[in-house]
Scaffold this motif. Sequence first.
Motif, PDB file in Angstrom:
ATOM      1  N   UNK A  65       0.822  -1.204   0.000  1.00 18.05           N
ATOM      2  CA  UNK A  65       0.000   0.000   0.000  1.00 18.05           C
ATOM      3  C   UNK A  65       0.857   1.255   0.000  1.00 18.05           C
ATOM      4  N   UNK A  66       1.868   1.244   0.858  1.00 17.32           N
ATOM      5  CA  UNK A  66       2.751   2.409   0.963  1.00 17.32           C
ATOM      6  C   UNK A  66       3.541   2.603  -0.337  1.00 17.32           C
ATOM      7  N   UNK A  67       4.000   1.504  -0.903  1.00 14.29           N
ATOM      8  CA  UNK A  67       4.716   1.578  -2.181  1.00 14.29           C
ATOM      9  C   UNK A  67       3.831   2.233  -3.240  1.00 14.29           C
ATOM     10  N   UNK A  68       2.573   1.803  -3.291  1.00 11.45           N
ATOM     11  CA  UNK A  68       1.653   2.364  -4.277  1.00 11.45           C
ATOM     12  C   UNK A  68       1.410   3.851  -4.012  1.00 11.45           C
ATOM     13  N   UNK A  69       1.322   4.231  -2.743  1.00  8.42           N
ATOM     14  CA  UNK A  69       1.130   5.648  -2.397  1.00  8.42           C
ATOM     15  C   UNK A  69       2.299   6.488  -2.900  1.00  8.42           C
ATOM     16  N   UNK A  70       3.499   5.965  -2.687  1.00 12.61           N
ATOM     17  CA  UNK A  70       4.687   6.720  -3.097  1.00 12.61           C
ATOM     18  C   UNK A  70       4.765   6.805  -4.617  1.00 12.61           C
ATOM     19  N   UNK A  71       4.483   5.688  -5.301  1.00 12.81           N
ATOM     20  CA  UNK A  71       4.480   5.704  -6.773  1.00 12.81           C
ATOM     21  C   UNK A  71       3.442   6.700  -7.279  1.00 12.81           C
ATOM     22  N   UNK A  72       2.296   6.713  -6.612  1.00 18.32           N
ATOM     23  CA  UNK A  72       1.212   7.615  -7.037  1.00 18.32           C
ATOM     24  C   UNK A  72       1.665   9.074  -6.984  1.00 18.32           C
ATOM     25  N   UNK A  73       2.314   9.468  -5.904  1.00 13.74           N
ATOM     26  CA  UNK A  73       2.745  10.859  -5.784  1.00 13.74           C
ATOM     27  C   UNK A  73       3.686  11.249  -6.904  1.00 13.74           C
ATOM     28  N   UNK A  74       4.498  10.311  -7.352  1.00 16.48           N
ATOM     29  CA  UNK A  74       5.464  10.666  -8.394  1.00 16.48           C
ATOM     30  C   UNK A  74       4.826  10.623  -9.776  1.00 16.48           C
ATOM     31  N   UNK A  75       3.673   9.990  -9.903  1.00 15.54           N
ATOM     32  CA  UNK A  75       3.026   9.843 -11.208  1.00 15.54           C
ATOM     33  C   UNK A  75       1.946  10.900 -11.438  1.00 15.54           C
ATOM     34  N   UNK A  76       1.320  11.381 -10.352  1.00 15.21           N
ATOM     35  CA  UNK A  76       0.139  12.244 -10.534  1.00 15.21           C
ATOM     36  C   UNK A  76       0.385  13.461 -11.416  1.00 15.21           C
ATOM     37  N   UNK A  77       1.628  13.964 -11.433  1.00  8.72           N
ATOM     38  CA  UNK A  77       1.905  15.154 -12.257  1.00  8.72           C
ATOM     39  C   UNK A  77       2.222  14.823 -13.707  1.00  8.72           C
ATOM     40  N   UNK A  78       2.402  13.553 -14.023  1.00 10.43           N
ATOM     41  CA  UNK A  78       2.811  13.185 -15.381  1.00 10.43           C
ATOM     42  C   UNK A  78       1.584  12.981 -16.279  1.00 10.43           C
ATOM     43  N   UNK A  79       1.804  13.121 -17.587  1.00 14.76           N
ATOM     44  CA  UNK A  79       0.749  12.809 -18.560  1.00 14.76           C
ATOM     45  C   UNK A  79       0.893  11.348 -18.968  1.00 14.76           C
ATOM     46  N   UNK A  80      -0.217  10.652 -19.056  1.00  8.15           N
ATOM     47  CA  UNK A  80      -0.121   9.265 -19.495  1.00  8.15           C
ATOM     48  C   UNK A  80      -1.448   8.789 -20.075  1.00  8.15           C
ATOM     49  N   UNK A  81      -1.343   7.827 -20.982  1.00 15.73           N
ATOM     50  CA  UNK A  81      -2.528   7.148 -21.494  1.00 15.73           C
ATOM     51  C   UNK A  81      -2.663   5.778 -20.843  1.00 15.73           C
ATOM     52  N   UNK A  82      -1.522   5.133 -20.661  1.00 13.79           N
ATOM     53  CA  UNK A  82      -1.527   3.810 -20.027  1.00 13.79           C
ATOM     54  C   UNK A  82      -0.374   3.699 -19.048  1.00 13.79           C
ATOM     55  N   UNK A  83      -0.669   3.077 -17.916  1.00 11.30           N
ATOM     56  CA  UNK A  83       0.387   2.726 -16.952  1.00 11.30           C
ATOM     57  C   UNK A  83       0.448   1.211 -16.914  1.00 11.30           C
ATOM     58  N   UNK A  84       1.652   0.682 -16.967  1.00  9.36           N
ATOM     59  CA  UNK A  84       1.833  -0.758 -16.822  1.00  9.36           C
ATOM     60  C   UNK A  84       2.620  -1.053 -15.557  1.00  9.36           C
ATOM     61  N   UNK A  85       2.202  -2.088 -14.862  1.00 10.99           N
ATOM     62  CA  UNK A  85       3.044  -2.656 -13.806  1.00 10.99           C
ATOM     63  C   UNK A  85       3.125  -4.149 -14.094  1.00 10.99           C
ATOM     64  N   UNK A  86       3.997  -4.845 -13.391  1.00  8.57           N
ATOM     65  CA  UNK A  86       3.974  -6.292 -13.463  1.00  8.57           C
ATOM     66  C   UNK A  86       2.786  -6.803 -12.656  1.00  8.57           C
ATOM     67  N   UNK A  87       2.432  -8.083 -12.831  1.00  8.95           N
ATOM     68  CA  UNK A  87       1.289  -8.606 -12.064  1.00  8.95           C
ATOM     69  C   UNK A  87       1.723  -9.067 -10.679  1.00  8.95           C
ATOM     70  N   UNK A  88       3.007  -9.295 -10.498  1.00  2.52           N
ATOM     71  CA  UNK A  88       3.500  -9.714  -9.181  1.00  2.52           C
ATOM     72  C   UNK A  88       5.000  -9.458  -9.114  1.00  2.52           C
ATOM     73  N   UNK A  89       5.470  -9.010  -7.962  1.00  5.18           N
ATOM     74  CA  UNK A  89       6.907  -8.907  -7.728  1.00  5.18           C
ATOM     75  C   UNK A  89       7.328 -10.205  -7.051  1.00  5.18           C
ATOM     76  N   UNK A  90       8.389 -10.825  -7.554  1.00  2.54           N
ATOM     77  CA  UNK A  90       8.707 -12.172  -7.065  1.00  2.54           C
ATOM     78  C   UNK A  90       9.301 -12.182  -5.654  1.00  2.54           C
ATOM     79  N   UNK A  91       9.689 -10.998  -5.127  1.00  2.00           N
ATOM     80  CA  UNK A  91      10.234 -11.006  -3.762  1.00  2.00           C
ATOM     81  C   UNK A  91       9.121 -10.975  -2.705  1.00  2.00           C
ATOM     82  N   UNK A  92       8.306  -9.914  -2.705  1.00  2.95           N
ATOM     83  CA  UNK A  92       7.256  -9.860  -1.685  1.00  2.95           C
ATOM     84  C   UNK A  92       5.966 -10.558  -2.114  1.00  2.95           C
TER      85      UNK A  92
END
Lengths: 322, 257
Positions: B97-124
Amino acid sequence: MSEIYTLIEHRQGEIRDISFELLNCGRKLAEKTNSNLTALILGHNTEKLVVKIKSQAHRILVIDSEVFKDFNSESYQLALSDLIKKGNPFITLMGHTAFGMDLCPALATQLEIPFTTDCLNIDVVNNKIMVTRQVYDGKLNAKVAVRDNPSYLFTVRAGCFLAEESDLKTEIANIDTSVTEPDYRKFVEYIEAPTGDVDVTKSDVVVGIGRGIKEQENLAMVEEFADSIGGVVACSRPIVDADWLPKDRQVGSSGKTIKPKLYIAIGISGAFQHVSGMKGAETIIAINKDPNAPIFNEADYGIVDDLFKVLPVLKEKVMELK
Amino acid sequence: MDLIVCIKRVPQTAEADVTIDSTGKDIEKDRLSFDMNESDSYALEEAVILKEKFGGTITVISLGYQDTEDTLRIALAKGADNAIRIKAEDFNELDGYKTAQILKSSISDLDYDLIFTGCIATDDAYSQVGVTLAELLNVPHASLVIYIDASEKRAHVHRELEGGLMEHLDISLPALCTIQTGINEPRYASLIAIRRAAKKEIKVISKKEIENENLLLNTQIEELFIPPKTKEVEFLTGSPGESAGKLAEIIKEKGLI
Ligand SMILES: Cc1cc2nc3c(=O)[nH]c(=O)nc-3n(C[C@H](O)[C@H](O)[C@H](O)COP(=O)(O)OP(=O)(O)OC[C@H]3O[C@@H](n4cnc5c(N)ncnc54)[C@H](O)[C@@H]3O)c2cc1C
Ligand SMILES: Nc1ncnc2c1ncn2[C@@H]1O[C@H](COP(=O)(O)O)[C@@H](O)[C@H]1O
């Protein structure tokens, strides 16, 4: 009295196995925390579904609407966030499935409640919650402490709780809904996987090959070995991802579920998504160079060695004994 | 079409010895090799394919330590235009959740049509960050995506369900997709591209610059332990000839040859 909620997952008119496992998990938690267990069914033509889980929960909340015929996490989220806000359950449980993975992170975020995924176990000690999850390619388990809150959401791994009979007196309540499918995400259709020439679910002997095979060319020696013991070749996901074998050879949660007399896993680490598709095999043999590979937790017999050394000899020995 | 890809640098543990460190809450990382998370490399490739079709830019973002920049440079060499690293001080003070919050703050100012993430990180292994990020940004999402047909305004995507079944969805853009492995064939970076990427600038922002509130940690690892055995395996030992011989005998005893 506090509440435990479990969402009943269904697809194409059938309740999915995970739902019965969640009901069992939910009953255990309800007993421990002196709570009521409520099963949530969102669907269309729900009578058939309700009958199947009757006596498995104290209460079944039903929202019957065409909108919920197929799974669309956005419409489900609209309805479920409302239900959870009103009912304020202590814990809500859903499956760590393609359905749960799509819905729950967004739902928990909207509700601002603590959430974690893929729980193998959920423990409540003095109202404090501790969950067990798996990390680092299934090599370690983690005991995870969850922040104190009146309400939580968890997704539970398939196969961690058994489906069990129960004889609870079940109250059934129907709820109306005004939710419609949002234009920003529309369900179009299901697409069935194409079928090929080999049906890995029909063979008594299945030889599963994984990333340990390294190169596509090396598959030939696996085919030869499978031929020698009259088996067919199946595989783990990376082999299909690389297009070395067709999708219908993939064993696991997003592939086939097989129950052969003999399954030989070669160069496969044993991720739970793979294991869930083959743990029903009568005898499981694993060949892997890593003694700590999780596959050895599932195997009856194991060889810790380089598959490239073992496989040719094994083929010879099998031929000799024929 | 402007695309953002979230990339995590993760230890490669499938074939390695994984040992618990002295805190009991983390693993020894000194002897492990690190690389781009598997599904993230498919996410990056899908972005490059869309960029080749529609034009536009690809921005790759990672929350990580200094060495994460090596992974971001590989992404630049494979076709990303801009790279951002958000400095992570302590991964143990993060959850999905915290990771997503931090990513969100850095993305909110950018222009985008699509955001991609992986479906799972193999560590956590959360399978949580992508869909959480979509909710925080208030855009539609589709997870476990294995096919995308995008136009300027909408996208037809296939999500992978269990048992080989797929689900076809029609979503409006901007949107976020979590990408499943196998959707494409990730390319290798050419040597020239790697050399060129070495000279590119990576924007580094500190977590504090974007953290507007004290973010709560919902979950925290208390203890790592080796999974209990569910079944007692019988190991067949000896040289390959010996172990294979024993195995062949067992298979014969069971009447399978
Ligand atoms: C939503 C979802 C669904 C999934 N569905 C499936 C599914 O249906 N089926 C599936 O299989 N996976 C599935 N996966 C992927 C799964 O998580 C694993 O990534 C995958 O099973 C790993 O495959 P593997 O064991 O072949 O590769 P790895 O995990 O990379 O393991 C390779 C193994 O080979 C061994 N090895 C390497 N070289 C040698 C050698 N020379 N001799 C002997 N051993 C060697 C290594 O020690 C290692 O254990 C899914 C993942 C997700 C997120
Ligand atoms: N620290 C991070 N930096 C950038 N992206 C991340 C980070 N952690 C997770 N992600 C993204 O979220 C996906 C899912 O991660 P998880 O929810 O942790 O399984 C990953 O495949 C990445 O695309």
